[in-house]
Design an enzyme around this catalytic site. Structure first.
Site, mmCIF file in Angstrom:
data_model
loop_
_atom_site.group_PDB
_atom_site.id
_atom_site.type_symbol
_atom_site.label_atom_id
_atom_site.label_comp_id
_atom_site.label_asym_id
_atom_site.label_seq_id
_atom_site.Cartn_x
_atom_site.Cartn_y
_atom_site.Cartn_z
ATOM 1 N N ARG A 1 8.962 -2.247 8.876
ATOM 2 C CA ARG A 1 7.789 -3.283 9.132
ATOM 3 C C ARG A 1 6.834 -3.045 10.301
ATOM 4 O O ARG A 1 7.342 -3.076 11.744
ATOM 5 C CB ARG A 1 8.617 -4.700 9.285
ATOM 6 C CG ARG A 1 7.410 -5.904 9.809
ATOM 7 C CD ARG A 1 6.740 -6.270 8.516
ATOM 8 N NE ARG A 1 7.917 -6.697 7.480
ATOM 9 C CZ ARG A 1 7.230 -7.015 6.295
ATOM 10 N NH1 ARG A 1 5.942 -6.994 5.932
ATOM 11 N NH2 ARG A 1 8.028 -7.384 5.413
ATOM 12 N N ARG B 1 6.894 4.311 0.220
ATOM 13 C CA ARG B 1 7.250 4.019 1.611
ATOM 14 C C ARG B 1 8.873 3.722 1.595
ATOM 15 O O ARG B 1 9.353 3.407 2.407
ATOM 16 C CB ARG B 1 6.365 2.756 1.947
ATOM 17 C CG ARG B 1 6.663 1.502 1.022
ATOM 18 C CD ARG B 1 6.062 0.317 1.598
ATOM 19 N NE ARG B 1 6.377 -0.827 0.686
ATOM 20 C CZ ARG B 1 5.745 -2.014 1.392
ATOM 21 N NH1 ARG B 1 5.451 -2.571 2.323
ATOM 22 N NH2 ARG B 1 6.356 -3.177 0.360
ATOM 23 N N HIS C 1 -1.290 0.723 5.175
ATOM 24 C CA HIS C 1 -0.887 -0.904 5.452
ATOM 25 C C HIS C 1 -0.695 -0.928 6.900
ATOM 26 O O HIS C 1 0.218 -1.438 7.511
ATOM 27 C CB HIS C 1 0.105 -1.252 4.756
ATOM 28 C CG HIS C 1 0.262 -2.844 4.484
ATOM 29 N ND1 HIS C 1 0.619 -3.706 5.694
ATOM 30 C CD2 HIS C 1 0.201 -3.538 3.421
ATOM 31 C CE1 HIS C 1 0.564 -4.738 5.376
ATOM 32 N NE2 HIS C 1 0.628 -4.774 4.285
ATOM 33 N N ASP D 1 -5.348 -13.284 4.533
ATOM 34 C CA ASP D 1 -5.058 -12.242 3.457
ATOM 35 C C ASP D 1 -6.095 -12.009 2.399
ATOM 36 O O ASP D 1 -6.325 -12.466 1.512
ATOM 37 C CB ASP D 1 -3.708 -12.668 2.668
ATOM 38 C CG ASP D 1 -3.047 -11.475 2.027
ATOM 39 O OD1 ASP D 1 -1.725 -11.954 1.580
ATOM 40 O OD2 ASP D 1 -3.414 -10.546 2.054
ATOM 41 N N GLU E 1 -6.269 -2.684 6.530
ATOM 42 C CA GLU E 1 -5.809 -1.647 5.661
ATOM 43 C C GLU E 1 -6.736 -0.654 5.177
ATOM 44 O O GLU E 1 -7.663 -1.571 4.251
ATOM 45 C CB GLU E 1 -4.778 -2.252 4.695
ATOM 46 C CG GLU E 1 -3.499 -2.917 5.421
ATOM 47 C CD GLU E 1 -3.194 -4.033 4.404
ATOM 48 O OE1 GLU E 1 -2.807 -3.852 3.135
ATOM 49 O OE2 GLU E 1 -2.608 -5.145 4.773
HETATM 50 O O1 TA6 Z 1 -1.612 -6.345 2.377
HETATM 51 C C1 TA6 Z 1 -1.174 -7.426 2.634
HETATM 52 C C2 TA6 Z 1 -0.042 -8.116 1.817
HETATM 53 O O2 TA6 Z 1 -0.357 -7.593 0.411
HETATM 54 C C3 TA6 Z 1 0.386 -9.392 1.929
HETATM 55 O O3 TA6 Z 1 0.143 -10.208 0.855
HETATM 56 C C4 TA6 Z 1 1.912 -9.476 2.243
HETATM 57 O O4 TA6 Z 1 2.594 -9.368 0.995
HETATM 58 C C5 TA6 Z 1 1.908 -8.094 3.026
HETATM 59 O O5 TA6 Z 1 0.920 -7.089 2.294
HETATM 60 C C6 TA6 Z 1 3.313 -7.297 3.305
HETATM 61 O O6 TA6 Z 1 3.877 -6.891 2.175
HETATM 62 P P1 TA6 Z 1 5.275 -6.444 2.286
HETATM 63 O O7 TA6 Z 1 5.531 -5.802 0.968
HETATM 64 O O8 TA6 Z 1 5.275 -5.091 3.289
HETATM 65 O O9 TA6 Z 1 6.166 -7.277 3.039
#
Ligand code: TA6
Length: 299
Positions: free
Chosen positions: A73, A99, A168, A213, A272
């Protein structure tokens, strides 16, 4: 390569060393311009800090989990070969599988003020159980005065393939309510908060007073994070991408996410470089595509 083989392979380089558990190798980079860390798992850039920069540029959760199958994370997760939920099979992992697995270390390149680490992931029985394509994906991570992650997808099969994804990136900020993001003014975006998909138009800078988001479409312009708390601007450039995502979970979602402290939403924003929604791409046999993000602190 085993941990010992990796360690030996790095012995001749002056700016890269291996650390972490033998079951979870981490590449430490320290050169004249910056310091950084990259995990072999996910070819995941975890941190990058230019020399002289007081505050961290990338955010990594203090509750991040470092084990096979779990994306860290923070930093720059490589979401590939699809973005968010799989378009037709909800049982498949969100944001793809790149990932969630160990990549193969390929090489180091050292310059006077930069270091490049290259990794690859090739199709195998495990990936084919999730996606039938015969692919090679190469991650090239350049750490210096700027940080760049370039992900090149090669179609090694005979069939056409369709690929999406995102880099991301989690950026540290002093306080999200004192932060804005410029570069998307006038763009169309899809507001996906609460699972919706409402098309809107960006009026002015992006500011943060609740969960955000947003998937910006048909845009290739750089974004800037304007951090008033830390009196800092961070520039985010994208390549091979006509869509970008801005995400902050805010309080409720941060509490729901197990590897994020409840108050963490105050201290990061994700910008992102994406191939999201209609911005996915097709590759015929032998074709390739590169998605990239380049990060710099505006001095
Ligand atoms: O990029 C934004 C997103 O798609 C959010 O909707 C949220 O789900 C975030 O990614 C984190 O996703 P993850 O699978 O890393 O917890």
């Amino acid at each position: 390569m085993t941990y010992t083989e990796l360690d030996s392979a790095l012995a001749s380089y002056s700016t890269v060393s291996l650390t972490g558990e033998s079951s979870y190798p981490l590449f430490m980079v320290k050169n004249s311009a910056c310091e950084g860390r990259v995990a072999l798992h996910g070819a995941h850039l975890l941190s990058w800090q230019p020399v002289g920069e007081e505050h961290p540029v990338l955010y990594t959760s203090p509750e991040a989990i470092y084990k096979l199958g779990k994306p860290v994370r923070g930093g720059v997760p490589i979401c590939w070969p699809w973005f968010n939920a799989h378009p037709t099979d909800a049982s498949l992992p969100s944001h793809g599988f790149a990932r969630n697995r160990f990549w193969e270390f390929l090489e180091v390149e050292e310059g006077t003020d930069y270091t490049v680490l290259t990794f690859q992931l090739r199709a195998d029985a495990g990936t084919k159980a999730l996606w039938e394509a015969n692919f090679r994906v190469v991650a090239r991570i350049t750490l210096g005065e700027t940080a760049a992650v370039q992900v090149t997808t090669e179609n090694c099969g005979e069939q056409d393939i369709t690929v999406g994804g995102a880099l991301h990136t989690y950026f540290s900020v002093g306080e999200i309510t004192n932060t804005s993001v410029t570069g998307f003014e006038g763009c169309t975006y899809v507001d996906t908060v609460g699972g919706g998909a409402i098309e809107k138009r960006q009026e002015g800078a992006v500011t943060f007073t609740s969960e955000v988001d947003s998937i910006y479409i048909n845009t290739t312009a750089p974004a800037h994070i304007i951090d008033k708390s830390w009196s800092r601007q961070v520039r985010v450039e994208r390549g091979g991408s006509a869509s970008a995502v801005v995400w902050n979970p805010w309080d409720k979602k941060a509490q729901e996410i197990g590897d994020l402290p409840d108050s963490s939403y105050h201290h990061f924003v994700c910008i992102e470089a994406a191939n999201a929604r209609e911005d996915f791409y097709g590759l015929k046999a032998g074709e390739s595509h590169t998605l990239s993000t380049t990060i710099s602190v505006v001095r």
